[in-house]
Design an enzyme around this catalytic site. Structure first.
Site, short mmCIF file in Angstrom:
data_model
loop_
_atom_site.label_atom_id
_atom_site.label_comp_id
_atom_site.label_asym_id
_atom_site.label_seq_id
_atom_site.Cartn_x
_atom_site.Cartn_y
_atom_site.Cartn_z
N HIS A 53 -33.81 -34.96 -42.74
CA HIS A 53 -33.60 -33.66 -43.38
C HIS A 53 -34.35 -33.60 -44.70
CE1 HIS A 53 -31.84 -30.03 -44.97
NE2 HIS A 53 -31.39 -29.77 -43.76
N PHE A 240 -14.99 -36.99 -40.72
CA PHE A 240 -14.76 -36.57 -42.10
C PHE A 240 -14.02 -35.24 -42.08
CE2 PHE A 240 -19.19 -38.26 -41.58
CZ PHE A 240 -18.84 -39.59 -41.79
N ASP A 242 -12.72 -32.00 -42.87
CA ASP A 242 -13.05 -30.94 -43.84
C ASP A 242 -12.39 -29.64 -43.40
OD1 ASP A 242 -14.51 -30.16 -41.64
OD2 ASP A 242 -16.41 -29.98 -42.69
N ASP A 318 -19.15 -36.51 -35.61
CA ASP A 318 -18.81 -35.55 -36.66
C ASP A 318 -20.03 -34.73 -37.08
OD1 ASP A 318 -18.81 -34.84 -39.68
OD2 ASP A 318 -16.68 -35.15 -39.28
N ASP A 323 -22.95 -29.67 -37.32
CA ASP A 323 -24.16 -28.89 -37.02
C ASP A 323 -23.86 -27.81 -35.98
OD1 ASP A 323 -25.96 -30.17 -38.68
OD2 ASP A 323 -26.51 -31.68 -37.19
#
Length: 345
Positions: A53, A240, A242, A318, A323
């Site tokens: 990225h 993770f 979120d 994840d 994405d």
């Protein structure tokens, strides 16, 4: 002085056992498993996706300093990797056209390109509010990154520890963990209080550790599992938890909210960090992805010996789902996400 708490994986199991506001549905877990297997077979999931990225550090420039600095860069990103949504218009905060986490990455990269020593704790442990506001200035010139004062405090806190105990380099924290992802996770939580993403739930101390785990995961990805990024137990890191991935889990029918919780989430009321509803959504997310990972590994062993298992873990799953949420945002917008104003995610 070891802290006593359930690991994220254990926390997910315990939370699901006691949950009152969410349900986990096996049919949806199966559907997610199929999606992940398909992505793996089509080579759409990979540890390489991170460093490719344009906004992420690339340690492989050939310069020794770039190699080490990548760890310091990732550390700064994940010290600040929380709360990018703004009330009423969730993606209003933009930097160079990017939203959310990538707006953070774009601002940090811009600061580096402008010659600011933002990855150096000597600089950021003393940074003032005005300077940080400048670094995080938005495209429209008026929307401010949420929780800017808290970001100053987090940078001061972690910067001082890095300077006093680790010679100002995150590389030394990584080395102190001896190639163990679990030890690195423990060190991060012990040394840097703003990474202590835990809660009291049904009589036990549970740990979600979104930013601490993502920091370990990002180091692993950044160095592609080699050198500073080699961990013999990377599979112990969970997803993770979120506020975005749960939307995907609901879409796939693996996570279900009670009608009361769904109605509540649609009101956009801000939850307190540690609210049982918040803890249940996050714990369920960990639980579901762990189940998916176990199932994916089982199927690969049985039917796809050609796919290497070492890079199949909850981290890449994840990232893929995160994405996926960005790519399919239109299909997901009707699913509300839980709103918490917190430094933990």
């Amino acid at each position: 002085a070891k802290m006593s708490f359930l690991s994220p994986r254990e926390s997910g199991e315990y939370i699901i056992e006691k949950a009152q506001h969410v349900r986990v549905l096996p049919a949806g877990i199966e559907k997610l498993t199929q999606e992940i297997l398909k992505a793996l077979q089509e080579k759409r999931m990979s540890v390489e996706n991170f460093s490719q990225h344009e906004l992420h550090p690339n340690p492989e420039s050939g310069e020794k300093e770039d190699y080490v600095r990548a760890a310091d860069w990732v550390f700064v990103l994940d010290t600040l990797n929380f709360c990018f949504w703004t009330p009423n218009n969730y993606t209003k905060y933009k930097v160079n056209g990017y939203t959310g986490y990538f707006a953070l990455c774009a601002a940090v990269k811009r600061a580096i390109d402008e010659g600011l020593d933002i990855t150096n704790p000597k600089y950021y442990s003393e940074i003032d509010l005005k300077t940080l506001q400048g670094i995080f200035r938005s495209d429209d010139g008026e929307t401010e990154i949420p929780l800017i004062q808290k970001r100053v405090e987090c940078l001061h806190e972690v910067g001082k520890v890095l300077l006093s105990k680790y010679e100002g380099r995150f590389e030394n924290v990584i080395k102190a963990a001896d190639n163990s992802a679990v030890r690195l996770l423990e060190l991060i939580v012990e040394e840097f209080p703003c990474f202590r993403d835990q809660a009291e739930f049904a009589g036990k101390r549970v740990s979600i550790l979104k930013r601490a785990q993502i920091l370990v995961g990002d180091i692993w990805c950044c160095y592609q599992g080699k050198g500073l990024g080699f961990f013999h137990d990377i599979d112990k890191i969970t997803m993770f938890a979120d506020y975005r991935v749960p939307q995907v889990l609901v879409l796939f029918g693996s996570l279900e909210y009670t009608p009361e919780l769904l109605e509540f989430l649609k009101t956009d009321t801000i939850l307190e960090n540690g609210d049982p509803r918040e803890v249940e959504i996050r714990g369920a997310s960990i639980y579901i992805i762990e189940r998916v990972r176990d199932e994916v590994v089982r199927v690969l062993k049985e039917k796809h010996p050609e796919i290497a298992l070492e890079n199949v873990n909850s981290i890449v799953i994840d990232q893929y789902l995160w994405d996926y949420r960005r790519r399919h945002n239109a299909d997901l917008e009707h699913i509300p996400f839980h709103k918490v104003v917190s430094v933990y995610y």
